[in-house]
Design an enzyme around this catalytic site. Structure first.
Site, mmCIF file in Angstrom:
data_model
loop_
_atom_site.group_PDB
_atom_site.id
_atom_site.type_symbol
_atom_site.label_atom_id
_atom_site.label_comp_id
_atom_site.label_asym_id
_atom_site.label_seq_id
_atom_site.Cartn_x
_atom_site.Cartn_y
_atom_site.Cartn_z
ATOM 1 N N LYS A 52 0.836 -1.205 0.000
ATOM 2 C CA LYS A 52 0.000 0.000 0.000
ATOM 3 C C LYS A 52 0.872 1.257 0.000
ATOM 4 O O LYS A 52 0.592 2.220 -0.709
ATOM 5 C CB LYS A 52 -0.944 -0.013 1.215
ATOM 6 C CG LYS A 52 -2.043 -1.074 1.105
ATOM 7 C CD LYS A 52 -2.866 -1.250 2.374
ATOM 8 C CE LYS A 52 -3.857 -2.397 2.205
ATOM 9 N NZ LYS A 52 -4.700 -2.657 3.385
ATOM 10 N N GLN A 96 -5.005 -1.364 9.578
ATOM 11 C CA GLN A 96 -4.786 -2.662 8.941
ATOM 12 C C GLN A 96 -5.326 -3.766 9.839
ATOM 13 O O GLN A 96 -5.007 -3.839 11.019
ATOM 14 C CB GLN A 96 -3.286 -2.870 8.653
ATOM 15 C CG GLN A 96 -2.966 -4.146 7.898
ATOM 16 C CD GLN A 96 -3.561 -4.201 6.491
ATOM 17 O OE1 GLN A 96 -3.665 -3.182 5.804
ATOM 18 N NE2 GLN A 96 -3.976 -5.383 6.061
ATOM 19 N N ASP A 119 -11.007 2.898 3.973
ATOM 20 C CA ASP A 119 -11.370 1.504 3.723
ATOM 21 C C ASP A 119 -12.863 1.305 3.493
ATOM 22 O O ASP A 119 -13.282 0.213 3.095
ATOM 23 C CB ASP A 119 -10.971 0.648 4.939
ATOM 24 C CG ASP A 119 -9.629 -0.034 4.744
ATOM 25 O OD1 ASP A 119 -9.340 -0.448 3.610
ATOM 26 O OD2 ASP A 119 -8.884 -0.155 5.724
HETATM 27 N N1 GUN Z 1 -7.045 -6.821 6.001
HETATM 28 C C1 GUN Z 1 -7.404 -7.579 4.946
HETATM 29 N N2 GUN Z 1 -7.940 -6.821 3.974
HETATM 30 C C2 GUN Z 1 -7.939 -5.559 4.434
HETATM 31 C C3 GUN Z 1 -8.370 -4.317 3.869
HETATM 32 O O1 GUN Z 1 -8.886 -4.210 2.759
HETATM 33 N N3 GUN Z 1 -8.172 -3.229 4.664
HETATM 34 C C4 GUN Z 1 -7.641 -3.315 5.917
HETATM 35 N N4 GUN Z 1 -7.521 -2.196 6.617
HETATM 36 N N5 GUN Z 1 -7.231 -4.438 6.452
HETATM 37 C C5 GUN Z 1 -7.386 -5.560 5.711
#
Ligand code: GUN
Length: 281
Positions: A52, A96, A119
């Site tokens: 990311k 996350q 998100d």
């Molecule tokens: N863990 C697995 N997929 C995601 C996601 O799309 N966003 C976040 N913040 N954590 C995750």
């Protein structure tokens, strides 16, 4: 079989996004900024966050990294989120997941300002999505829909089966597929006979987190399969769908890696830019 090439598509779209961001930054003299909160050292999360951050760098989004020890308290995390909510230079906040069990993830997610919810996990933003209103959509479902549209896949009247019912992928993607005119079945870990449903499906989105649970015998000829799974088995990344088994029966199929993953990251960048545009007005 046509490969749903998320890697190539995201590359193309990230480039377009980069140009839009450059134009906005030269006009408003401020870059978009994504705050990333990572708790602990879960190897998969470390790798996702690295991806990311790299993608943010590529398109010109700044990142503000908060890597916290796995013993961090709920109170400390809440204080961090509140300060990021108040920081005018921060456009998006991402926590996350998963986070350690002693922390209340639902509470923390809903403490993130709905206007910085990169998100799209905040209960209000999910409420908007379920009411078919415009809002920030979760990145994986959004990326899947962008990819299907880019490949001119018309979902109207299709039988769609989603395997998985999480708030992050399964449930919202079911809603978005329905919005495009598909008839939805959501299967999950308690479904007695998943194949009964998948055999009828024109499109299957598999987000079960179980390596190779979707095989050729469960799928009708010409079906579209979108694989959200990322499983590390013997040091290799494999999907929830058995790619080599399915490639001869599917009309369209996503690879793992290089399918849904890069589209998820692209959508996170799009979400952050969208939030930034609201903040600079
Ligand atoms: N863990 C697995 N997929 C995601 C996601 O799309 N966003 C976040 N913040 N954590 C995750």
């Amino acid at each position: 079989m046509i490969l749903l090439d998320g890697k190539a598509l995201s590359k193309e779209r990230n480039l377009l996004l980069k140009q839009k961001i450059e134009a906005s930054v030269s006009k408003h003299q401020r870059s978009p900024m994504l705050a990333i909160i990572l708790v602990g050292d879960n190897p998969a999360s470390l790798s996702y966050v690295k991806g990311k951050k790299r993608a943010c760098d590529l398109v010109g989004i700044k990142h503000d990294m908060h890597h916290l020890d796995e013993t961090v308290t709920q109170e400390a995390l809440e204080a961090l989120i509140l300060s990021l909510n108040q920081n005018e230079l921060v456009d998006g906040i991402l926590l996350q997941l998963p986070i350690p069990k002693h922390l209340d993830d639902d509470k923390l997610i809903d403490m993130i300002s709905k206007d910085k919810d990169a998100d799209g996990f905040h209960v209000i933003n999910q409420g908007y999505l379920y009411q078919k209103k415009k809002t920030i959509y979760p990145a994986t479902p959004k990326g899947i829909m962008t990819m299907l549209k880019a490949y001119d896949i018309n979902l109207l009247g299709m039988n769609a089966v989603v395997i998985g019912r999480s708030n992050i992928v399964g449930f919202p993607v079911a809603r978005l597929l329905m919005d495009q005119g598909a008839t939805i079945t959501v299967c999950h870990s308690k479904t007695k006979d998943i194949a009964l449903y998948t055999k009828q499906a024109d499109i299957i989105v598999v987000a079960a987190g179980k390596p190779h649970i979707l095989t050729k015998d469960m799928v009708k000829k010409g079906a579209i399969v979108v694989d959200v799974g990322v499983n590390r088995v013997d040091g290799k990344l494999i999907g929830d769908a058995d790619f080599s088994d399915l490639k001869d029966v599917c009309s369209y199929l996503t690879p793992v890696p290089g399918g849904v993953g890069p589209m998820t990251i692209h959508s996170l960048l799009e979400n952050t830019y969208e939030l930034y545009l609201k903040h600079i007005k």
